[in-house]
Scaffold this motif. Structure first.
Motif, mmCIF file in Angstrom:
data_model
loop_
_atom_site.group_PDB
_atom_site.id
_atom_site.type_symbol
_atom_site.label_atom_id
_atom_site.label_comp_id
_atom_site.label_asym_id
_atom_site.label_seq_id
_atom_site.Cartn_x
_atom_site.Cartn_y
_atom_site.Cartn_z
ATOM 1 N N THR A 142 38.312 -7.922 -43.868
ATOM 2 C CA THR A 142 38.034 -7.587 -45.179
ATOM 3 C C THR A 142 39.475 -8.121 -45.728
ATOM 4 O OG1 THR A 142 36.984 -5.376 -44.286
ATOM 5 C CG2 THR A 142 37.948 -5.127 -46.451
ATOM 6 N N LEU A 143 40.424 -8.018 -45.141
ATOM 7 C CA LEU A 143 41.475 -8.930 -46.167
ATOM 8 C C LEU A 143 42.114 -9.842 -46.215
ATOM 9 C CD1 LEU A 143 44.370 -5.938 -45.024
ATOM 10 C CD2 LEU A 143 43.010 -5.891 -47.321
ATOM 11 N N ARG A 144 41.727 -10.401 -45.092
ATOM 12 C CA ARG A 144 41.382 -11.784 -45.144
ATOM 13 C C ARG A 144 40.076 -13.215 -46.504
ATOM 14 N NH1 ARG A 144 40.054 -12.431 -40.260
ATOM 15 N NH2 ARG A 144 42.292 -12.500 -39.069
ATOM 16 N N ALA A 145 38.865 -11.807 -45.899
ATOM 17 C CA ALA A 145 38.457 -12.435 -46.855
ATOM 18 C C ALA A 145 38.341 -12.629 -48.439
ATOM 19 C CB ALA A 145 36.702 -11.749 -47.173
ATOM 20 N N ALA B 179 31.027 1.456 -44.708
ATOM 21 C CA ALA B 179 30.730 0.192 -44.805
ATOM 22 C C ALA B 179 30.716 0.371 -45.697
ATOM 23 C CB ALA B 179 29.154 0.643 -44.546
ATOM 24 N N PRO B 180 30.936 0.769 -47.094
ATOM 25 C CA PRO B 180 31.939 0.257 -47.872
ATOM 26 C C PRO B 180 33.131 -0.958 -47.617
ATOM 27 C CG PRO B 180 30.903 2.159 -48.635
ATOM 28 C CD PRO B 180 31.404 2.232 -46.777
ATOM 29 N N LEU B 181 34.433 -0.369 -46.934
ATOM 30 C CA LEU B 181 35.293 -0.967 -46.486
ATOM 31 C C LEU B 181 35.016 -2.288 -46.100
ATOM 32 C CD1 LEU B 181 38.303 -1.040 -46.506
ATOM 33 C CD2 LEU B 181 37.701 -0.981 -43.952
ATOM 34 N N ALA B 182 33.672 -2.943 -45.295
ATOM 35 C CA ALA B 182 33.433 -4.204 -45.144
ATOM 36 C C ALA B 182 33.228 -5.028 -46.191
ATOM 37 C CB ALA B 182 32.690 -4.125 -44.299
ATOM 38 N N ARG B 183 32.681 -4.805 -47.398
ATOM 39 C CA ARG B 183 31.624 -5.096 -48.476
ATOM 40 C C ARG B 183 32.236 -5.402 -49.925
ATOM 41 N NH1 ARG B 183 27.207 -1.565 -46.727
ATOM 42 N NH2 ARG B 183 27.632 -0.013 -48.941
ATOM 43 N N LEU B 184 34.236 -4.896 -49.202
ATOM 44 C CA LEU B 184 35.071 -4.982 -50.784
ATOM 45 C C LEU B 184 34.592 -6.636 -51.045
ATOM 46 C CD1 LEU B 184 37.994 -2.949 -49.728
ATOM 47 C CD2 LEU B 184 36.364 -2.149 -51.604
ATOM 48 N N ALA B 185 34.610 -7.564 -50.238
ATOM 49 C CA ALA B 185 34.396 -8.812 -50.538
ATOM 50 C C ALA B 185 33.696 -9.034 -51.896
ATOM 51 C CB ALA B 185 34.763 -9.831 -49.799
#
Length: 217
Positions: free
Chosen positions: A154-157, A86-92
């Motif tokens: 994630t990259l887009r954000a 889940a940390p990947l989705a919270r990188l932003a």
């Protein structure tokens, strides 16, 4: 007239919560049966396993090749949807991007290395491509960001925040997979496992290379 001819692949897929539940049931049933019986399993069997009609399966996917592609695409993105990754989705939301990215990569790769079902699906794809080349064509109809929405979003954000500069989201998505995930897929294809030390060195250097390419100048 067969169901295949009656139902046009161009027909929009059903939408809404009920349709989504049916779609998830179809993909899960197909995944289980493909792993047990191979690509030759019939659509009738998949429909029965999912508890829907064969017409419903075709309404959602149009063909067995498209359904198989959805199964494989979902399996590839599955590790980044698990709690462990889940940390990947919270990188932003991270204050310091690099250490957060390294932690996210570590969790993501850990999930990939332990996903034995996906390894079996990869082996199935490789085994069936010579008999069903349409599998490869079906896979390439979609974009990399379409196959991997969690990573792409994630990259887009991060790009929208100005923390990364990404002129081509599809290329960046593929590059991140190439740096972090694909080495493990290649090793696994030949029946070997990358050791923990090499895994750690590879993911840290991979994150640094990616951020070095896309960090704002």
């Amino acid at each position: 007239m067969s169901v295949d001819k009656e139902l046009s692949p161009q027909r929009p897929a059903p939408s809404g919560p009920r349709a989504e539940r049916k779609r998830e049931a179809i993909v899960k049933a197909a995944r289980d049966l493909f792993l047990r019986e191979g690509f030759g399993v019939g659509m009738d069997a998949i429909a029965a396993e999912a508890g829907v009609s064969k017409v419903t399966v075709y309404n959602h996917f149009g063909s067995k090749e498209a359904l198989f592609t959805a199964v494989v695409a979902g399996a590839l993105d599955e590790p980044v949807q698990q709690d462990s990754a889940a940390p990947l989705a919270r990188l932003a939301d991270a204050e310091d991007l690099r250490p957060a990215f390294v932690d996210a990569a570590r969790s993501w790769i850990g999930a990939v290395r332990n996903d034995h079902e996906f390894a079996a699906l990869r082996a199935l794809v490789a085994a069936e491509l010579h008999r069903f080349p349409e599998l490869g064509r079906a896979w390439h109809r979609d974009t990399p960001s379409g196959h991997h929405p969690v990573v792409a979003n994630t990259l887009r954000a991060l790009a929208e925040q100005g923390r990364l500069v990404i002129p081509d989201l599809e290329v960046a998505t593929l590059q991140l997979y190439a740096l972090l995930v694909h080495p493990h897929m290649v090793f696994g294809h030949y029946g070997t496992v990358m050791d923990d030390d090499l895994t750690e060195r590879l993911l840290i250097s991979g994150v640094d290379m990616f951020l070095g390419q896309y960090a704002p100048r």
